[in-house]
Motif scaffolding. Structure first.
Motif, short mmCIF file in Angstrom:
data_model
loop_
_atom_site.label_atom_id
_atom_site.label_comp_id
_atom_site.label_asym_id
_atom_site.label_seq_id
_atom_site.Cartn_x
_atom_site.Cartn_y
_atom_site.Cartn_z
N TRP A 95 60.29 21.21 47.25
CA TRP A 95 61.68 20.78 47.36
C TRP A 95 62.46 21.30 46.16
CZ3 TRP A 95 62.40 18.49 51.99
CH2 TRP A 95 61.26 17.96 52.62
N LEU A 96 63.66 21.71 46.41
CA LEU A 96 64.52 22.21 45.34
C LEU A 96 65.17 21.05 44.60
CD1 LEU A 96 66.22 25.14 47.29
CD2 LEU A 96 64.20 25.23 45.80
N GLU A 97 65.81 21.36 43.49
CA GLU A 97 66.41 20.31 42.67
C GLU A 97 67.50 19.54 43.40
OE1 GLU A 97 67.74 21.91 38.99
OE2 GLU A 97 65.71 22.40 38.26
N ASP A 98 68.15 20.20 44.37
CA ASP A 98 69.20 19.52 45.12
C ASP A 98 68.65 18.71 46.29
OD1 ASP A 98 68.42 21.49 46.85
OD2 ASP A 98 70.37 22.50 46.96
N GLY A 99 67.30 18.66 46.38
CA GLY A 99 66.68 17.88 47.43
C GLY A 99 66.45 18.64 48.72
N GLN A 100 66.90 19.90 48.78
CA GLN A 100 66.71 20.71 49.98
C GLN A 100 65.29 21.29 50.01
OE1 GLN A 100 69.16 21.06 52.43
NE2 GLN A 100 70.06 19.44 51.16
N ALA A 101 64.82 21.56 51.24
CA ALA A 101 63.50 22.18 51.39
C ALA A 101 63.48 23.56 50.75
CB ALA A 101 63.15 22.28 52.87
N ASN A 102 62.38 23.88 50.10
CA ASN A 102 62.23 25.17 49.44
C ASN A 102 61.76 26.21 50.47
OD1 ASN A 102 61.74 27.34 47.80
ND2 ASN A 102 60.04 26.38 46.65
N HIS A 103 62.70 27.06 50.88
CA HIS A 103 62.34 28.16 51.78
C HIS A 103 62.39 29.50 51.05
CE1 HIS A 103 62.05 25.89 55.53
NE2 HIS A 103 63.11 25.18 55.13
N GLN A 104 62.60 29.45 49.74
CA GLN A 104 62.64 30.68 48.97
C GLN A 104 61.24 31.25 48.76
OE1 GLN A 104 64.65 29.63 45.33
NE2 GLN A 104 66.54 28.98 46.37
N ASN A 105 60.28 30.37 48.58
CA ASN A 105 58.89 30.80 48.40
C ASN A 105 58.21 30.81 49.77
OD1 ASN A 105 55.85 30.03 47.99
ND2 ASN A 105 56.51 30.88 46.03
N VAL A 106 57.48 31.87 50.06
CA VAL A 106 56.89 32.00 51.39
C VAL A 106 55.86 30.92 51.66
CG1 VAL A 106 55.10 33.63 50.63
CG2 VAL A 106 55.85 33.61 53.03
N CYS A 107 55.10 30.49 50.64
CA CYS A 107 54.09 29.44 50.85
C CYS A 107 54.77 28.11 51.15
CB CYS A 107 53.20 29.32 49.61
SG CYS A 107 52.16 30.74 49.32
N ALA A 108 55.84 27.79 50.41
CA ALA A 108 56.58 26.56 50.66
C ALA A 108 57.23 26.61 52.05
CB ALA A 108 57.64 26.35 49.59
N HIS A 109 57.75 27.80 52.42
CA HIS A 109 58.36 27.97 53.75
C HIS A 109 57.35 27.69 54.86
CE1 HIS A 109 60.73 29.80 56.98
NE2 HIS A 109 59.63 30.47 57.32
#
Length: 529
Positions: A95-109
């Protein structure tokens, strides 16, 4: 062109390999080895040069993917798992600092989407942030191209980890190529099987951790019942393991074939931690009996009050007459009172002449507040003050000893799995003696397992050298080893284990960590053989 070498084809033997590996994974109980097998199998299936296994950790917004194992064959990298090489890379936040799902990293996506991602060349993709990958490549002079990132989804549909494979290689040329899309379902099946197995092992490990915490809580509760035996339940496991380790190293003698596997070690630890669990049913007044006359309070104060009354009465009576011997009698009474206070403390041995002096004092009298003549010591008080060892009389010691019966009762009704089936026997045997005169079952040495005999020595040595017993000063090693030697000679403890205890210098290893410097008065144990 054969089916196995045509574009997009899958080697028909791969399904048998998948079955074999699935069976192998399901049989593995050691988590680090299981992690290793997952990576190795996935690389073998997909002919990947590299692979990384991530495990989910944390809760809520703090969830992240922890690097668990990293393999890169061409670079000789083998980190995490069973390698002994820690992975210093920071976990991947989900999760990003703003609380949004982390889709920037492929593993997190992939964790959020629950579907694989197959990338032919990481340097030609703009959907994900591969700055970390590029930094790794620069540092290692490597070129990451193809990536296959797979979710590890358990039977409940939860994704508990991510498997990422790097740089598929052509089996003929060895050149890096994209991951075969036809292999994705097979790789996903392997990931799913690995997730189910991993989830089961994590669940079992969680149960084991819970059991360990519960066992230690019981031991700490027992120690907390009495400040005078504080940490006994925590030190006996240490000593027991030291003896068992020495036994496993033995090259000759009756212990040369003794060994413990991982399950055996765990079984021994559980038994050692629970060896005194029956003391939960022992009255605190007995566990806390720091002096011979102690009950709800130390009754020596009552005796001292009688002496004070006696001296006051005699002094008052002497005011009306001449009594040349009064001061001598007062001096003797005070000396007797001090003697009784010392006798009340207890110890390893009380001389017969001191016991007789107590009985002689018990024949003396004083006058109570009603004018009735009373003995200076009651019969019970005299008996208590004549206790030869420690602070417990026979009836109290019997009650204390009943804790081992309660221990067995508690442990024998617990539904231990097969791997812990011997816990009651190990824990319940620490008061048995080799000659069969111990308790609760009067077992002989031949009827006792090696771990039970080890625990008996550990229990005795800890009690002898404990530095937190108020009725005796910390016993030096020389005295403790002399007592153990005498117990060996009387066939109370196992002679072979006692020899190992001396020769492997178990006593010294334990003493350096748990005893006071003043207790360490032995360098050469030859005199105690």
């Amino acid at each position: 062109m054969s089916p196995s070498s045509s574009p997009g084809a899958v080697d028909p033997t791969i399904f048998q390999k998948l079955l074999d590996i699935t069976l192998s994974l399901s049989a593995e109980r050691h988590l680090p080895r299981l992690y290793e097998q997952i990576i190795t199998a996935a690389q073998d299936f997909t002919r990947a040069d590299g692979g990384t296994l991530y495990i989910l950790e944390g809760q809520g917004a703090g969830q992240q993917l922890r690097f668990e194992v990293m393999h890169t064959l061409s670079l000789g990298i083998h980190s995490g798992g069973t390698s002994g090489q820690a992975i210093s890379l920071r976990p991947i936040p989900l999760w990003l600092e703003d609380g949004q799902a982390n889709h920037q990293n492929v593993c997190a996506h992939v964790w959020h989407q629950g579907t694989p991602v197959n990338i032919p060349d990481a340097y030609e993709v703009e959907d994900f942030d591969f700055s970390g990958t590029r930094a790794f490549d620069r540092a290692m002079q490597y070129r990451t191209a193809s990536l296959l990132t797979l979710p590890l989804q358990n039977h409940a549909g939860d994704i508990i980890g991510i498997l990422q494979l790097v740089n598929a290689r052509d089996p003929g040329t060895g050149l890096v190529q994209a991951f075969n899309p036809a292999l994705e379902p097979v790789a996903l099946a392997l990931a799913s099987s690995a997730a189910v197995t991993l989830d089961k092992q994590q669940l079992l490990q969680g149960h084991k951790d819970l059991l360990d915490a519960f066992i230690r809580t019981i031991a700490q509760a027992i120690d907390a019942k009495s400040a005078h035996t504080s940490a006994h339940c925590q030190r006996v496991p240490v000593l027991t393991e030291l003896i068992a380790q020495a036994a496993c190293r033995a090259q000759d003698g009756p212990l040369k074939d003794f060994t413990l596997d991982d399950e055996g070690w765990y079984e021994l630890r559980v038994a050692a931690w629970l060896h005194d669990c029956g003391k939960l049913a022992t009255p605190d007044s007995l566990l806390d009996k720091s002096t011979k006359l102690h009950a709800l309070s130390d009754r020596i104060e009552t005796i001292q009050a009688r002496y004070a009354a006696l001296i006051a009465q005699e002094t008052l009576a002497a005011a009306d007459r001449t009594d040349a011997g009064l001061q001598a009698r007062i001096s003797q009474w005070r000396e007797d009172c001090d003697f009784l206070a010392r006798a009340n403390i207890g110890g390893e041995f009380m001389r017969p002449e001191d016991q007789q002096r107590v009985r002689d004092i018990a024949l003396q009298t004083w006058m109570d507040h009603t004018g009735a003549v009373q003995p200076l010591l009651t019969a019970e008080e005299a008996d208590m003050l004549c206790i030869a060892r420690g602070t417990l009389n026979n009836a109290e010691r019997l009650r204390i000893n009943q804790h081992i019966d309660v221990t067995l009762q508690m442990l024998e009704v617990m539904p231990f799995p097969k791997t812990l089936a011997r816990v009651p026997e190990y824990a319940g045997g620490h008061h048995e003696k080799i000659d069969g005169t111990g308790f609760p079952r009067g077992l002989t040495g031949d009827q006792m397992s090696w771990p039970a005999r080890m625990m008996a020595i550990a229990d005795i040595f800890e009690a002898l050298t404990a530095r937190d017993r108020p009725y005796k000063p910390p016993m030096p090693l020389s005295q403790a080893l002399s007592i153990l030697r005498d117990m060996r000679d009387r066939r109370h403890i196992d002679a072979d284990l006692y020899a190992l205890f001396l020769d492997a210098r178990v006593w010294e290893t334990y003493a350096r960590e748990h005893l006071l410097p003043d207790q360490l008065d032995v360098q050469d144990p030859t005199a105690y053989h």
